[in-house]
Design a protein around this motif. Structure first.
Motif: not given
Ligand code: ATP
Ligand code: MG
Length: 567
Positions: A113-131
């Motif tokens: 479920v979280i990977t599905d969320i990450a797929k939708q909402y994380l687009r760029s390396y600039k948003q990382l890291p995120i926990n």
């Protein structure tokens, strides 16, 4: 809170199915109520404790900059099919259909479920890291739910999942989570150890479990007496041993009628199990057979064995009928002489000479067996559980073994889920990269049981202040008869509340003995007793749940006295 406003539902006898002390005491103290196998309701006092644990976990997770989310308990099958775990997870995954005949499961964990969320909402390396983390109900259809909320089917977990542009960033967050877990378990007052855990296919030091030390623990963990090495037994390596001595004895076939076990064989032949081997037959992926050999006194480590290439997963011992057909004898007589299947031998067994083993003929064994001279070529490897006294794998000191309750687990997943579910971000160079992931779990409800396993006596629970249902109990004697006692107790109660102390005033019309027994069973760490005598001399009696001694404190100083204790 006043007792007459609370639900105090203590009972004298624990139910028969409660085998361990925490289960007995949680039921006796009225913290939980059993609904069905592995399903428990938290009664008001029990929920209060769970919420105190959650508060500590939440505060420390927030401090680590993790972001709280809340994901559903019901998951559509498609997500689990994408990660291939719909097939791999096995019967612990409880599956069901909705009214449209669509497949779902109850979430035992939330990587999909979280990977599905990450797929939708994380687009760029600039948003990382995120926990991301959540504190939420999990369902696992455990094969043997037991020990109350220690191993239940429904339980509350704090689970966190971090996303990274590369392994280095994952390693950094992993370290932060390791420290966060230490902070959490320190605040809960545990005697615990972080230990190396099996890290599946990732390898290295990429997984740690946090174990609360307790004799009732389901896991065995080992420590070196010469370094800070600590590991789960599943994971602790054994080292290769010296090559076998050259043969002294001749190979000889002996009669062993009716003996089946290693101990029987050794008794009959008057030898020690350390001079014998046992041969286990497991199934290969292609249904052929593989022999696994251990020294007579050693135990197979299934986690290690399941990593042998070409074997069937999950690890499966061959059926006796199949063995009889292919090897010509029953289980008790299998051995390595004239054995024409692959032979994989634990290091310790591989260093034996002149040993005893089955003869692959019913009721016969060989003595004076030697590798090389008497068997086909073998593959030595690490296959057994370490035992106390084994050398530490880091080469420093010897291993000791203790029991532990796993309360937390941190894991570097790498790109397992982002590969299978295609979760990528645009990297600095403009190209898409699959994210590295870490996951971090804490058993919130198991923590309550584990704390009790470490803190109890014959009167009941001795909760640490940080998670006790109340910090303080005031027990007035004759509250409902003596207006003086009532006035003083009410005043003390109000003053404590005003100072933010989590206090219970026992205003019930019960005998003092019952009130004492209840607060002791519930594990409330501090107690004041007030009576007419105390009223006469301006005192109040204080007792710590941990100590036998009682002390008289000036009534006027009582609140400060407690505030000091609570620091
Ligand atoms: P175990 O080996 O005890 O089954 P696990 O390896 O399956 O644990 P994880 O998947 O890492 O556990 O889950 C994270 C945490 O959740 C565990 O460290 C444990 O504290 C808790 N937990 C797991 N299973 C249960 C259960 N059946 N009941 C209560 N808590 C549990
Ligand atoms: Mg499990």
């Amino acid at each position: 809170m006043k007792s007459t406003d609370a639900l105090i539902s203590t009972i004298k006898e624990a139910p028969n199915d409660a085998q361990i002390i925490s289960h007995q005491l949680m039921i006796r103290a009225g913290l939980i109520s059993r609904l069905a196998s592995g399903l428990y309701s938290y009664l008001p006092m029990g929920l209060k404790i769970v919420q105190k644990v959650e508060k500590i976990v939440r505060e420390e997770m927030n401090k680590s900059k993790a972001l709280e989310v809340l994901m559903p308990i019901a998951h559509p099958a498609e997500l689990w099919q994408e990660s291939k775990r719909w097939e791999e997870y096995g019967p612990e995954l409880l599956r069901f259909k909705d009214r449209h005949d669509r497949d779902f499961c109850f979430g035992p964990t939330h990587e999909e479920v979280i990977t599905d969320i990450a797929k939708q909402y994380l687009r760029s390396y600039k948003q990382l890291p995120i926990n991301f983390y959540q504190i939420q109900t999990k369902f696992r259809d455990e094969i043997r739910p037991r020990f109350g909320v220690m191993r239940s089917r429904e339980f509350i977990m704090k689970d966190a999942y971090s996303f990274h542009i590369n392994e280095k960033s994952l390693g950094e967050t992993y370290k932060v989570m390791h420290q966060t877990y230490c902070n959490i378990f320190d605040r809960i007052g545990f005697d615990y150890r972080p230990v190396l855990a099996d890290s599946g296919t990732i390898g290295g030091d990429s997984s740690h479990e946090f174990h609360v030390l307790a004799d009732s623990g389901e896991d065995a963990i080992c420590f070196s007496d010469g370094s800070d090495y600590a590991a789960n037994i599943d994971r602790a390596e054994t080292l290769p041993q010296e090559t076998p001595k050259s043969p002294k004895e001749n190979l000889e076939l002996v009669e062993t009628p009716g003996v089946k076990t290693i101990n029987d064989v050794c008794d009959l032949l008057k030898i020690k199990p350390v001079n014998s081997i046992k041969t286990l037959i497991i199934e290969a992926e292609d249904d052929s057979l593989i022999a696994i050999v251990l020294r007579g006194d050693h135990e197979l480590n299934e986690v290690k064995a399941s990593k042998i290439s070409g074997i069937k997963k999950p690890l499966r011992m061959a059926e006796e009928e199949n063995v009889k057909q292919q090897l010509g004898c029953s289980f008790g007589s299998i051995g390595v002489v004239n054995l024409d299947i692959p032979i994989i031998v634990d290091y310790a067994a591989a260093s034996l000479s002149d040993f005893v083993c089955g003869a692959n003929i019913n009721d016969k064994h060989y003595v004076g067996v030697n590798w090389k001279r008497d068997t086909k070529k073998i593959t030595p490897r690490d296959l057994r559980n370490v035992i106390a006294g084994d050398p530490s794998p880091d080469g420093k000191g010897k291993l000791e073994i203790k029991r532990g309750i796993e309360v937390g687990h941190i894991f570097q997943l790498g790109t397992k889920y982002s590969d299978s579910m295609n979760a990528n971000v645009i990297g600095e160079d403009g190209r898409a990269v699959n994210m590295n992931m870490g996951c971090y779990g804490i058993g919130v409800t198991r923590i309550v049981a584990a704390s009790i396993e470490q803190n109890y006596d014959d009167r009941g629970i001795i909760f640490p202040e940080s998670i006790a249902p109340f910090q303080l109990v005031i027990v007035p004697i004759n509250y409902n008869k003596s207006s003086r006692v009532k006035a003083l107790a009410d005043e003390l109660y109000k003053d404590c509340l005003a100072q933010g102390i989590d206090v219970l005033l026992d205003d019930r019309k019960e005998r003092p003995g019952i009130m004492f027994a209840d607060s002791e069973l519930l594990g409330i760490p501090h107690r004041f007793v007030l009576s007419d005598t105390h009223a006469d001399n301006g005192k109040v009696e204080y007792k710590s749940r941990k100590e036998a001694e009682k002390v008289e404190v000036d009534f006027k100083l009582a609140v400060n006295f407690i505030l000091d204790k609570l620091e």
